[in-house]
Design an enzyme around this catalytic site. Structure first.
Site, PDB file in Angstrom:
ATOM      1  N   ALA A   1      -5.761  -4.628   2.020  1.00  0.00           N
ATOM      2  CA  ALA A   1      -6.781  -4.401   3.043  1.00  0.00           C
ATOM      3  C   ALA A   1      -7.970  -3.582   2.568  1.00  0.00           C
ATOM      4  CB  ALA A   1      -6.139  -3.707   4.249  1.00  0.00           C
TER       5      ALA A   1
ATOM      6  N   HIS B   1     -10.498   2.233   6.587  1.00  0.00           N
ATOM      7  CA  HIS B   1     -10.214   2.856   5.300  1.00  0.00           C
ATOM      8  C   HIS B   1     -11.552   3.232   4.656  1.00  0.00           C
ATOM      9  CE1 HIS B   1      -6.072   1.443   5.594  1.00  0.00           C
ATOM     10  NE2 HIS B   1      -6.527   0.224   5.796  1.00  0.00           N
TER      11      HIS B   1
ATOM     12  N   ASN C   1      -0.256   1.228   2.290  1.00  0.00           N
ATOM     13  CA  ASN C   1      -0.295   0.579   0.985  1.00  0.00           C
ATOM     14  C   ASN C   1      -1.670   0.698   0.342  1.00  0.00           C
ATOM     15  OD1 ASN C   1       2.410  -0.523   0.601  1.00  0.00           O
ATOM     16  ND2 ASN C   1       1.958  -1.858   2.325  1.00  0.00           N
TER      17      ASN C   1
END
Length: 267
Positions: free
Chosen positions: A119, A218, A188
């Protein structure tokens, strides 16, 4: 399409990631790759587009295993898969913050291990910058809905703050070595950044719970002698599994396409 034989793919996991990946493979959307079987510890019946097999059976008929079932699978089966001569594509990169496991996987064979960025973007640029010299400061801030971050190890005080929050709450701060272990289904990205940088301890991570977070966010910030870099990605969570961003299975498919020999793409 390449004239070589297609990659025979076994898929571990039939969840939010596996269903998208398996469906695309079965539909022939990845030239040079075919779905041979699905491995899952639950009886799946007719819901899968390929035979359900044990891992041992999959290793007899596949030359590439795609892990889409969580860090535990990588820890338990990673070296076994590679020792059989079968290649392994890892989606749950958080497992690689365990240095012992990472070394075992990288040194195992004759199968080869590959990792998908999942991602987050910009990892190729971080790798290029690192090749010029060390990155002095690398930070990652991950923001998700509170419900997706709840963990069994949390005490009642922290859970209470998360559940009653009306504004962002910092849930944990640490390194990319520490955080993925505590949030095995949600961070992750921290491990992917650490792999790009080459040092889990060098990546400082903040995990934030935000009740208003419609998107998973993020933010990667890095700097060194040769420049500074900032990447921000905002993804909609998967409707079936909000701990996973919708884009993750498509990142896996892109990695699969590269391994299957598709040409004309940015690597």
């Amino acid at each position: 399409m390449s004239s070589t034989a297609p990659r025979r793919v076994g898929l571990i996991g039939w969840g939010a990631i596996g269903r998208v990946v398996g469906g695309a493979l079965a539909a022939g959307e990845i030239p040079g790759a075919e779905l041979v079987c699905v491995v899952d510890n639950r009886p799946l019946g007719d819901s899968v587009p390929a035979p359900q097999r044990t891992l041992e059976q999959a290793l007899e008929s596949c030359d590439l295993i795609v892990e889409a079932a969580g860090q535990g699978v990588v820890r338990e089966w990673g070296t076994t898969i590679l020792a059989s001569g079968t290649d392994l594509l890892v989606a749950s990169t958080g497992a690689l913050t365990d240095e012992r496991l990472a070394k075992e996987l990288l040194n195992a064979g004759p199968g080869r291990v590959y990792f998908t960025g999942g991602a987050v973007g910009g990892l190729d640029l971080l790798q290029a910058a690192r090749a010029m010299g060390p990155l002095d400061d690398v930070r990652l801030t991950t923001t998700k809905l509170p419900s997706t971050l709840e963990q069994p190890w949390m005490d009642e005080e922290l859970l209470g703050r998360m559940r009653s929050a009306t504004a962002p709450v910092e849930v944990m701060a640490g390194t990319a070595r520490d955080v993925p272990v505590k949030f095995p289904k949600s961070t992750n990205v921290a491990a992917s950044v650490a792999l790009a940088v080459g040092d889990s301890n060098a990546v400082r991570v903040r995990v934030v719970a935000d009740p208003a977070a419609r998107h998973t966010s993020h933010v990667v910030e890095a700097s060194g002698a040769h420049g500074s870099y900032r990447f921000e990605v905002r993804h909609l969570p998967d409707t079936a599994n909000p701990a996973t961003s919708q884009v993750v299975p498509y990142a896996v498919l892109r990695s699969l396409a590269a391994l299957a020999g598709r040409t004309g793409q940015i690597l």
